[in-house]
Design an enzyme around this catalytic site. Structure first.
Site, PDB file in Angstrom:
ATOM      1  N   ILE A  98       0.824  -1.211   0.000  1.00 52.94           N
ATOM      2  CA  ILE A  98       0.000   0.000   0.000  1.00 52.94           C
ATOM      3  C   ILE A  98       0.863   1.269   0.000  1.00 52.94           C
ATOM      4  O   ILE A  98       1.607   1.537   0.946  1.00 52.94           O
ATOM      5  CB  ILE A  98      -0.998  -0.006   1.197  1.00 52.94           C
ATOM      6  N   GLU A 118      -6.702   6.755 -12.675  1.00 51.54           N
ATOM      7  CA  GLU A 118      -5.483   6.251 -12.041  1.00 51.54           C
ATOM      8  C   GLU A 118      -4.526   5.699 -13.102  1.00 51.54           C
ATOM      9  O   GLU A 118      -3.317   5.906 -13.039  1.00 51.54           O
ATOM     10  CB  GLU A 118      -5.868   5.167 -11.037  1.00 51.54           C
ATOM     11  N   GLU A 146      -0.769  -6.872 -18.308  1.00 48.67           N
ATOM     12  CA  GLU A 146      -1.505  -8.003 -18.902  1.00 48.67           C
ATOM     13  C   GLU A 146      -3.011  -7.794 -18.704  1.00 48.67           C
ATOM     14  O   GLU A 146      -3.814  -8.027 -19.620  1.00 48.67           O
ATOM     15  CB  GLU A 146      -1.064  -9.334 -18.263  1.00 48.67           C
TER      16      GLU A 146
HETATM   17  C1  LIG Z   1       5.268  -0.191  -5.429  1.00 47.60           C
HETATM   18  C2  LIG Z   1       3.870  -0.704  -5.439  1.00 47.60           C
HETATM   19  C3  LIG Z   1       2.847   0.130  -4.985  1.00 47.60           C
HETATM   20  C4  LIG Z   1       1.535  -0.327  -4.950  1.00 47.60           C
HETATM   21  N1  LIG Z   1       0.549   0.475  -4.426  1.00 47.60           N
HETATM   22  C5  LIG Z   1      -0.693  -0.038  -4.213  1.00 47.60           C
HETATM   23  C6  LIG Z   1      -1.688   0.711  -3.508  1.00 47.60           C
HETATM   24  O1  LIG Z   1      -1.475   1.871  -3.110  1.00 47.60           O
HETATM   25  N2  LIG Z   1      -2.886   0.127  -3.273  1.00 47.60           N
HETATM   26  C7  LIG Z   1      -3.177  -1.140  -3.695  1.00 47.60           C
HETATM   27  O2  LIG Z   1      -4.268  -1.607  -3.438  1.00 47.60           O
HETATM   28  N3  LIG Z   1      -2.259  -1.877  -4.376  1.00 47.60           N
HETATM   29  C8  LIG Z   1      -1.024  -1.367  -4.630  1.00 47.60           C
HETATM   30  N4  LIG Z   1      -0.076  -2.111  -5.293  1.00 47.60           N
HETATM   31  C9  LIG Z   1      -0.412  -3.455  -5.740  1.00 47.60           C
HETATM   32  C10 LIG Z   1      -0.531  -3.605  -7.247  1.00 47.60           C
HETATM   33  O3  LIG Z   1      -1.647  -2.942  -7.743  1.00 47.60           O
HETATM   34  C11 LIG Z   1      -0.546  -5.130  -7.534  1.00 47.60           C
HETATM   35  O4  LIG Z   1       0.759  -5.605  -7.247  1.00 47.60           O
HETATM   36  C12 LIG Z   1      -0.938  -5.447  -8.967  1.00 47.60           C
HETATM   37  O5  LIG Z   1      -2.305  -5.158  -9.171  1.00 47.60           O
HETATM   38  C13 LIG Z   1      -0.680  -6.925  -9.319  1.00 47.60           C
HETATM   39  O6  LIG Z   1      -1.224  -7.769  -8.352  1.00 47.60           O
HETATM   40  P1  LIG Z   1      -0.328  -8.932  -7.707  1.00 47.60           P
HETATM   41  O7  LIG Z   1       0.935  -8.305  -7.234  1.00 47.60           O
HETATM   42  O8  LIG Z   1      -1.144  -9.646  -6.704  1.00 47.60           O
HETATM   43  O9  LIG Z   1       0.035  -9.873  -8.901  1.00 47.60           O
HETATM   44  P2  LIG Z   1      -0.848 -11.103  -9.453  1.00 47.60           P
HETATM   45  O10 LIG Z   1      -2.267 -10.692  -9.549  1.00 47.60           O
HETATM   46  O11 LIG Z   1      -0.502 -12.319  -8.677  1.00 47.60           O
HETATM   47  O12 LIG Z   1      -0.268 -11.244 -10.912  1.00 47.60           O
HETATM   48  C14 LIG Z   1       0.990 -11.858 -11.176  1.00 47.60           C
HETATM   49  C15 LIG Z   1       1.199 -11.898 -12.684  1.00 47.60           C
HETATM   50  O13 LIG Z   1       0.166 -12.670 -13.292  1.00 47.60           O
HETATM   51  C16 LIG Z   1      -0.453 -11.919 -14.296  1.00 47.60           C
HETATM   52  N5  LIG Z   1      -1.887 -12.189 -14.354  1.00 47.60           N
HETATM   53  C17 LIG Z   1      -2.783 -12.210 -13.341  1.00 47.60           C
HETATM   54  N6  LIG Z   1      -4.018 -12.429 -13.800  1.00 47.60           N
HETATM   55  C18 LIG Z   1      -3.909 -12.557 -15.145  1.00 47.60           C
HETATM   56  C19 LIG Z   1      -4.848 -12.777 -16.196  1.00 47.60           C
HETATM   57  N7  LIG Z   1      -6.169 -12.891 -15.974  1.00 47.60           N
HETATM   58  N8  LIG Z   1      -4.375 -12.846 -17.462  1.00 47.60           N
HETATM   59  C20 LIG Z   1      -3.059 -12.704 -17.729  1.00 47.60           C
HETATM   60  N9  LIG Z   1      -2.125 -12.481 -16.776  1.00 47.60           N
HETATM   61  C21 LIG Z   1      -2.546 -12.402 -15.505  1.00 47.60           C
HETATM   62  C22 LIG Z   1      -0.239 -10.465 -13.911  1.00 47.60           C
HETATM   63  O14 LIG Z   1      -0.322  -9.633 -15.021  1.00 47.60           O
HETATM   64  C23 LIG Z   1       1.160 -10.533 -13.335  1.00 47.60           C
HETATM   65  O15 LIG Z   1       2.082 -10.445 -14.377  1.00 47.60           O
HETATM   66  C24 LIG Z   1       1.231  -1.647  -5.392  1.00 47.60           C
HETATM   67  C25 LIG Z   1       2.254  -2.463  -5.876  1.00 47.60           C
HETATM   68  C26 LIG Z   1       3.557  -2.013  -5.897  1.00 47.60           C
HETATM   69  C27 LIG Z   1       4.630  -2.933  -6.380  1.00 47.60           C
END
Ligand SMILES: Cc1cc2nc3c(=O)[nH]c(=O)nc-3n(C[C@H](O)[C@H](O)[C@H](O)COP(=O)(O)OP(=O)(O)OC[C@H]3O[C@@H](n4cnc5c(N)ncnc54)[C@H](O)[C@@H]3O)c2cc1C
Length: 375
Positions: free
Chosen positions: A155, A240, A365
């Site tokens: 976050i 956003e 993606e």
């Molecule tokens: C520095 C930083 C700041 C952030 N700030 C915030 C914040 O303020 N608030 C907040 O809520 N979140 C925040 N996030 C979280 C960020 O939005 C998530 O990391 C992001 O949405 C990806 O989710 P995940 O990390 O769970 O990856 P996952 O959902 O596990 O995905 C992993 C990989 O699988 C791929 N994938 C997943 N589903 C599919 C699909 N259906 N088809 C094809 N490929 C797919 C993804 O593209 C990715 O490459 C932050 C993240 C970072 C690193």
């Protein structure tokens, strides 16, 4: 071309001076500390740099979206990614403005505009990022209260935030239709923060885990309509995503400037690097890409300002511009040789920071999925 006025030019001067005085001299220290000084937020509030496009009635700057573009451009000219103002002013505040009750708006927005209250949005959980409908944080109704339990991660502003918009399940059996947004103040019993997460870039920005252990908030802390949280998020997400595109283009433009300065100054084999055909061709390609990117971005900004930026176009801007940013920054860094790998050079920090733009605000993606659905 974006319709900048004389007032916008003055605002740009104000932001530039603020960055020179209050940000640039401290940013390296904030990077080593993992967060900016809290005091910076009050200074930014005093300078009129927070909530710049929220109506004056709620304490905001009453400007248009171009003030947000200017803020990003001026902070990115030196890759000063530490202050989480963008998330606070351009994501959290619009949530409150568009979804909040009159009472919520009057009590929260002026404090956010002054920098007294720092905002965050907590959607992502250890087990759910892209697949938001499967979040497990719960807000259970008990009389006139909501009881929030769960865990969030990654976050932004998580270490400093005073007010968090938390995506919760109010009806766990209803999937995406059971998601609601709940405002949680950081001084509520049961709320705690995990450690400040160590990242490969954006090192001066605090990014944390957040824990909610039976946190009780009044039911009036519900933001928007119960069960409509997912739909609310989807409505707000195009802006956003466009913000990521604005960062990407600002960084690419800045990177091209730093690189041009460097290749004119630096000599190898008795002549400036700019005289080698490879340098000229690489930078010709970069210039072309950045020019095309800027044209597309400006069109998206104008669409947003007219209320016409659709989900698919915002997704195109987010994925394409952030992918291009990584490519362009990498090509520019190469022109710096070993200096490009040194963190005192902005190109090195731009390289570190750019990577996450392909991941957060919805991974690239997922953006392509959204574009594909519109075909
Ligand atoms: C520095 C930083 C700041 C952030 N700030 C915030 C914040 O303020 N608030 C907040 O809520 N979140 C925040 N996030 C979280 C960020 O939005 C998530 O990391 C992001 O949405 C990806 O989710 P995940 O990390 O769970 O990856 P996952 O959902 O596990 O995905 C992993 C990989 O699988 C791929 N994938 C997943 N589903 C599919 C699909 N259906 N088809 C094809 N490929 C797919 C993804 O593209 C990715 O490459 C932050 C993240 C970072 C690193």
């Amino acid at each position: 071309m974006l319709p900048y006025s004389e007032e916008h030019a003055q605002f740009r001067d104000t932001v530039r001076r603020f960055v020179e005085r209050e940000v640039a001299p401290h940013h390296a220290r904030w990077e080593s500390e993992g967060a900016v000084d809290r005091d910076l937020w009050r200074k930014a509030g005093d300078a009129g740099l927070l909530l710049t496009n929220i109506p004056a009635d709620y304490g905001g700057g009453d400007g248009d979206f171009l003030t947000s573009v200017i803020m990003i451009e001026e902070f990115m000219r030196g890759v000063f990614s530490g202050p989480g103002f963008r998330l606070h002013s351009d994501i959290v505040a619009p949530y409150i403005l568009h979804l909040g009750t009159e009472e919520q708006k009057r009590s929260i927005l002026p404090r956010m505009a002054s920098g007294e209250t720092i905002g965050a949005v907590a959607m992502t959980e250890p087990g759910a990022g892209s697949d938001l409908a499967s979040i497990r944080t719960i807000a259970r109704r008990e009389g006139n209260e909501l009881v929030v339990s769960g865990q969030k991660t990654f976050i932004t502003n998580g270490g400093l935030a005073d007010l968090i918009v938390v995506a919760c399940k109010t009806d766990p059996a209803a999937g995406a239709k059971g998601v609601s947004l709940v405002l949680v103040e950081a001084d509520r019993p049961g709320f705690s923060r995990g450690k400040n997460l160590e990242k490969i870039g954006m090192k001066a920005q605090d990014t944390s885990e957040l824990f909610f252990d039976e946190v009780r908030v009044p039911a009036s802390n519900l933001l928007g309509t119960e069960g409509k949280g997912f739909a609310h998020l989807m409505t707000e997400l195009p802006r956003e995503r466009l913000l990521v595109g604005i960062v990407a283009v600002s960084v690419m433009e800045a990177a091209l400037c730093w690189t041009l300065d460097h290749v004119h100054e630096r000599k190898a084999f008795g002549r400036p690097l700019i005289e080698f055909q490879n340098t000229r061709f690489v930078l010709a390609e970069v210039k072309t890409k950045v020019t095309v990117a800027r044209t597309f971005l400006d069109d998206c900004v104008l669409r947003l300002m007219r209320g016409e930026l659709d989900v698919a176009t915002a997704a195109m801007a987010k994925w394409w511009l952030s992918d291009l940013e990584c490519e362009v920054v990498d090509a520019c860094l190469q022109m710096f040789g070993g200096y490009g790998y040194m963190r005192e050079y902005p190109i090195a920090r731009a390289y570190e920071d750019a990577r996450v733009h392909r991941i957060y605000a919805g991974s690239n993606e997922i953006m392509k999925e959204l574009v594909a659905r519109s075909l």
